[in-house]
Design a protein around this motif. Sequence first.
Motif, PDB file in Angstrom:
ATOM      1  N   ILE A  12      -6.702   2.079  -5.962  1.00 18.58           N
ATOM      2  CA  ILE A  12      -6.855   1.227  -4.787  1.00 18.58           C
ATOM      3  C   ILE A  12      -5.791   0.138  -4.770  1.00 18.58           C
ATOM      4  O   ILE A  12      -5.252  -0.218  -3.716  1.00 18.58           O
ATOM      5  CB  ILE A  12      -8.270   0.616  -4.762  1.00 18.58           C
ATOM      6  N   GLU A  13      -5.463  -0.386  -5.942  1.00 18.56           N
ATOM      7  CA  GLU A  13      -4.437  -1.436  -6.035  1.00 18.56           C
ATOM      8  C   GLU A  13      -3.084  -0.962  -5.529  1.00 18.56           C
ATOM      9  O   GLU A  13      -2.246  -1.785  -5.142  1.00 18.56           O
ATOM     10  CB  GLU A  13      -4.299  -1.892  -7.488  1.00 18.56           C
ATOM     11  N   ARG A  14      -2.850   0.312  -5.530  1.00 23.68           N
ATOM     12  CA  ARG A  14      -1.562   0.862  -5.127  1.00 23.68           C
ATOM     13  C   ARG A  14      -1.555   1.309  -3.672  1.00 23.68           C
ATOM     14  O   ARG A  14      -0.739   2.128  -3.250  1.00 23.68           O
ATOM     15  CB  ARG A  14      -1.172   1.987  -6.088  1.00 23.68           C
ATOM     16  N   LEU A  15      -2.465   0.725  -2.894  1.00 23.86           N
ATOM     17  CA  LEU A  15      -2.549   0.925  -1.458  1.00 23.86           C
ATOM     18  C   LEU A  15      -2.547  -0.440  -0.772  1.00 23.86           C
ATOM     19  O   LEU A  15      -3.034  -1.416  -1.337  1.00 23.86           O
ATOM     20  CB  LEU A  15      -3.836   1.683  -1.101  1.00 23.86           C
ATOM     21  N   PRO A  16      -1.992  -0.541   0.431  1.00 22.92           N
ATOM     22  CA  PRO A  16      -1.939  -1.833   1.124  1.00 22.92           C
ATOM     23  C   PRO A  16      -3.308  -2.475   1.268  1.00 22.92           C
ATOM     24  O   PRO A  16      -4.328  -1.794   1.433  1.00 22.92           O
ATOM     25  CB  PRO A  16      -1.343  -1.455   2.493  1.00 22.92           C
ATOM     26  N   ASP A  17      -3.334  -3.804   1.214  1.00 20.72           N
ATOM     27  CA  ASP A  17      -4.586  -4.554   1.246  1.00 20.72           C
ATOM     28  C   ASP A  17      -5.422  -4.259   2.489  1.00 20.72           C
ATOM     29  O   ASP A  17      -6.648  -4.291   2.438  1.00 20.72           O
ATOM     30  CB  ASP A  17      -4.300  -6.056   1.196  1.00 20.72           C
ATOM     31  N   ALA A  18      -4.758  -3.985   3.623  1.00 20.15           N
ATOM     32  CA  ALA A  18      -5.476  -3.797   4.876  1.00 20.15           C
ATOM     33  C   ALA A  18      -6.098  -2.414   5.007  1.00 20.15           C
ATOM     34  O   ALA A  18      -6.887  -2.168   5.928  1.00 20.15           O
ATOM     35  CB  ALA A  18      -4.534  -4.040   6.053  1.00 20.15           C
ATOM     36  N   PHE A  19      -5.785  -1.513   4.094  1.00 24.52           N
ATOM     37  CA  PHE A  19      -6.277  -0.140   4.191  1.00 24.52           C
ATOM     38  C   PHE A  19      -7.796  -0.072   4.001  1.00 24.52           C
ATOM     39  O   PHE A  19      -8.362  -0.762   3.153  1.00 24.52           O
ATOM     40  CB  PHE A  19      -5.617   0.742   3.133  1.00 24.52           C
ATOM     41  N   CYS A  20      -8.423   0.790   4.795  1.00 22.57           N
ATOM     42  CA  CYS A  20      -9.829   1.110   4.615  1.00 22.57           C
ATOM     43  C   CYS A  20      -9.923   2.337   3.707  1.00 22.57           C
ATOM     44  O   CYS A  20      -9.353   3.387   4.004  1.00 22.57           O
ATOM     45  CB  CYS A  20     -10.484   1.398   5.965  1.00 22.57           C
ATOM     46  N   ILE A  21     -10.646   2.204   2.604  1.00 25.41           N
ATOM     47  CA  ILE A  21     -10.733   3.241   1.587  1.00 25.41           C
ATOM     48  C   ILE A  21     -11.974   4.092   1.813  1.00 25.41           C
ATOM     49  O   ILE A  21     -13.083   3.565   1.971  1.00 25.41           O
ATOM     50  CB  ILE A  21     -10.805   2.623   0.180  1.00 25.41           C
ATOM     51  N   LEU A  22     -11.799   5.406   1.798  1.00 27.76           N
ATOM     52  CA  LEU A  22     -12.911   6.340   1.942  1.00 27.76           C
ATOM     53  C   LEU A  22     -13.185   7.062   0.631  1.00 27.76           C
ATOM     54  O   LEU A  22     -12.259   7.549  -0.025  1.00 27.76           O
ATOM     55  CB  LEU A  22     -12.581   7.389   3.016  1.00 27.76           C
ATOM     56  N   ASP A  23     -14.457   7.144   0.261  1.00 32.12           N
ATOM     57  CA  ASP A  23     -14.894   8.026  -0.818  1.00 32.12           C
ATOM     58  C   ASP A  23     -15.971   8.943  -0.256  1.00 32.12           C
ATOM     59  O   ASP A  23     -17.126   8.539  -0.100  1.00 32.12           O
ATOM     60  CB  ASP A  23     -15.434   7.247  -2.011  1.00 32.12           C
ATOM     61  N   PRO A  24     -15.621  10.197   0.082  1.00 32.58           N
ATOM     62  CA  PRO A  24     -16.593  11.096   0.709  1.00 32.58           C
ATOM     63  C   PRO A  24     -17.558  11.742  -0.278  1.00 32.58           C
ATOM     64  O   PRO A  24     -18.481  12.445   0.136  1.00 32.58           O
ATOM     65  CB  PRO A  24     -15.702  12.151   1.370  1.00 32.58           C
ATOM     66  N   PHE A  25     -17.338  11.527  -1.573  1.00 33.43           N
ATOM     67  CA  PHE A  25     -18.247  12.001  -2.622  1.00 33.43           C
ATOM     68  C   PHE A  25     -18.586  10.793  -3.492  1.00 33.43           C
ATOM     69  O   PHE A  25     -18.213  10.711  -4.656  1.00 33.43           O
ATOM     70  CB  PHE A  25     -17.591  13.112  -3.440  1.00 33.43           C
ATOM     71  N   MET A  26     -19.323   9.855  -2.931  1.00 29.72           N
ATOM     72  CA  MET A  26     -19.451   8.512  -3.478  1.00 29.72           C
ATOM     73  C   MET A  26     -20.218   8.452  -4.795  1.00 29.72           C
ATOM     74  O   MET A  26     -20.012   7.531  -5.584  1.00 29.72           O
ATOM     75  CB  MET A  26     -20.121   7.626  -2.422  1.00 29.72           C
ATOM     76  N   GLY A  27     -21.124   9.413  -5.049  1.00 29.24           N
ATOM     77  CA  GLY A  27     -21.913   9.355  -6.269  1.00 29.24           C
ATOM     78  C   GLY A  27     -22.683   8.055  -6.368  1.00 29.24           C
ATOM     79  O   GLY A  27     -23.334   7.611  -5.413  1.00 29.24           O
ATOM     80  N   SER A  28     -22.588   7.400  -7.516  1.00 28.59           N
ATOM     81  CA  SER A  28     -23.295   6.131  -7.717  1.00 28.59           C
ATOM     82  C   SER A  28     -22.481   4.921  -7.251  1.00 28.59           C
ATOM     83  O   SER A  28     -22.849   3.789  -7.525  1.00 28.59           O
ATOM     84  CB  SER A  28     -23.681   5.962  -9.188  1.00 28.59           C
ATOM     85  N   GLY A  29     -21.357   5.174  -6.562  1.00 28.71           N
ATOM     86  CA  GLY A  29     -20.675   4.093  -5.853  1.00 28.71           C
ATOM     87  C   GLY A  29     -19.555   3.379  -6.574  1.00 28.71           C
ATOM     88  O   GLY A  29     -19.156   2.287  -6.157  1.00 28.71           O
ATOM     89  N   THR A  30     -18.974   3.976  -7.615  1.00 32.41           N
ATOM     90  CA  THR A  30     -17.963   3.256  -8.395  1.00 32.41           C
ATOM     91  C   THR A  30     -16.744   2.886  -7.563  1.00 32.41           C
ATOM     92  O   THR A  30     -16.220   1.772  -7.688  1.00 32.41           O
ATOM     93  CB  THR A  30     -17.539   4.093  -9.612  1.00 32.41           C
ATOM     94  N   THR A  31     -16.265   3.799  -6.716  1.00 30.86           N
ATOM     95  CA  THR A  31     -15.113   3.466  -5.871  1.00 30.86           C
ATOM     96  C   THR A  31     -15.448   2.297  -4.950  1.00 30.86           C
ATOM     97  O   THR A  31     -14.633   1.386  -4.745  1.00 30.86           O
ATOM     98  CB  THR A  31     -14.675   4.674  -5.042  1.00 30.86           C
ATOM     99  N   GLY A  32     -16.647   2.308  -4.410  1.00 26.97           N
ATOM    100  CA  GLY A  32     -17.071   1.211  -3.542  1.00 26.97           C
ATOM    101  C   GLY A  32     -17.214  -0.104  -4.274  1.00 26.97           C
ATOM    102  O   GLY A  32     -16.921  -1.169  -3.723  1.00 26.97           O
ATOM    103  N   VAL A  33     -17.648  -0.054  -5.528  1.00 29.33           N
ATOM    104  CA  VAL A  33     -17.727  -1.268  -6.344  1.00 29.33           C
ATOM    105  C   VAL A  33     -16.337  -1.843  -6.564  1.00 29.33           C
ATOM    106  O   VAL A  33     -16.111  -3.052  -6.402  1.00 29.33           O
ATOM    107  CB  VAL A  33     -18.412  -0.967  -7.693  1.00 29.33           C
ATOM    108  N   ALA A  34     -15.388  -0.976  -6.935  1.00 29.12           N
ATOM    109  CA  ALA A  34     -14.009  -1.441  -7.131  1.00 29.12           C
ATOM    110  C   ALA A  34     -13.440  -2.027  -5.854  1.00 29.12           C
ATOM    111  O   ALA A  34     -12.778  -3.072  -5.867  1.00 29.12           O
ATOM    112  CB  ALA A  34     -13.141  -0.292  -7.637  1.00 29.12           C
ATOM    113  N   ALA A  35     -13.697  -1.366  -4.723  1.00 30.26           N
ATOM    114  CA  ALA A  35     -13.212  -1.874  -3.437  1.00 30.26           C
ATOM    115  C   ALA A  35     -13.828  -3.231  -3.121  1.00 30.26           C
ATOM    116  O   ALA A  35     -13.143  -4.151  -2.649  1.00 30.26           O
ATOM    117  CB  ALA A  35     -13.520  -0.865  -2.333  1.00 30.26           C
ATOM    118  N   ALA A  36     -15.118  -3.386  -3.384  1.00 28.64           N
ATOM    119  CA  ALA A  36     -15.788  -4.669  -3.117  1.00 28.64           C
ATOM    120  C   ALA A  36     -15.220  -5.772  -3.979  1.00 28.64           C
ATOM    121  O   ALA A  36     -15.014  -6.905  -3.513  1.00 28.64           O
ATOM    122  CB  ALA A  36     -17.290  -4.523  -3.365  1.00 28.64           C
ATOM    123  N   GLN A  37     -14.944  -5.468  -5.232  1.00 32.41           N
ATOM    124  CA  GLN A  37     -14.400  -6.472  -6.136  1.00 32.41           C
ATOM    125  C   GLN A  37     -12.982  -6.883  -5.733  1.00 32.41           C
ATOM    126  O   GLN A  37     -12.522  -7.968  -6.108  1.00 32.41           O
ATOM    127  CB  GLN A  37     -14.421  -5.932  -7.560  1.00 32.41           C
TER     128      GLN A  37
END
Length: 220
Positions: A159-184
């Motif tokens: 995620i750090e290697r993508l522009p700050d304004a980008f909206c990140i999608l995780d279509p196989f979210m599982g327990s939400g780790t990608t979303g946690v990183a994005a929130a942080q």
Amino acid sequence: MRKEVIGNAELYLGDCREILPTLSGIDAVVTDPPYGISHSSNYGASWARTQIANDGTTAARDAVVDWANDLPGVYFGTWKTPPVAKTRACVIWSKGPAFGMGDLSLPWKPSFELAYICGNGWSGRRGEGVLTGPVVVSWESKGRLHPHQKPEWLMAHFIERLPDAFCILDPFMGSGTTGVAAAQMKRKFVGIECDEKHFANACRRIEDAQRQGSLFGAAA
């Protein structure tokens, strides 16, 4: 389909192949899809002898890749199945000594996973293609919520290697780790998960992460 909005995160309970056509404003994909190996663990946890949804083939993963087209994306995977068709590079996550059973007749442990890099729009200083970091929690009794749960620092790396304004999608979210990183990192996030238990865990973890605020800094 069910939708939850938590801060700047939109979370959907359902099959991503049905939900993706309804979405707009997605800028990148960071996900750990089903690998297509019909894996079930004998590990002594609540998920023992159960399979991840859609893990019989790579069809679900490939449908997302086709939908994403040229969007920047990272898709975790394994050498046991064909790589993502639009792969531009492959990054290796070295999981450390806590992981990797595999074929016990061989003198090597499969203590790594592959991350297929696709699309355009990546940025940041060039670094090594083998990623190492803190050893992840491998025991459910110590907080692990998903049989294939990735560490937050690993998803944050991409995620750090993508522009700050980008909206990140995780279509196989599982327990939400990608979303946690994005929130942080205070990034916009859209997550999709078809399992109700994992979806509930993801909602809780992402809400907690948004309360805690920023953890990861700018890309190195």
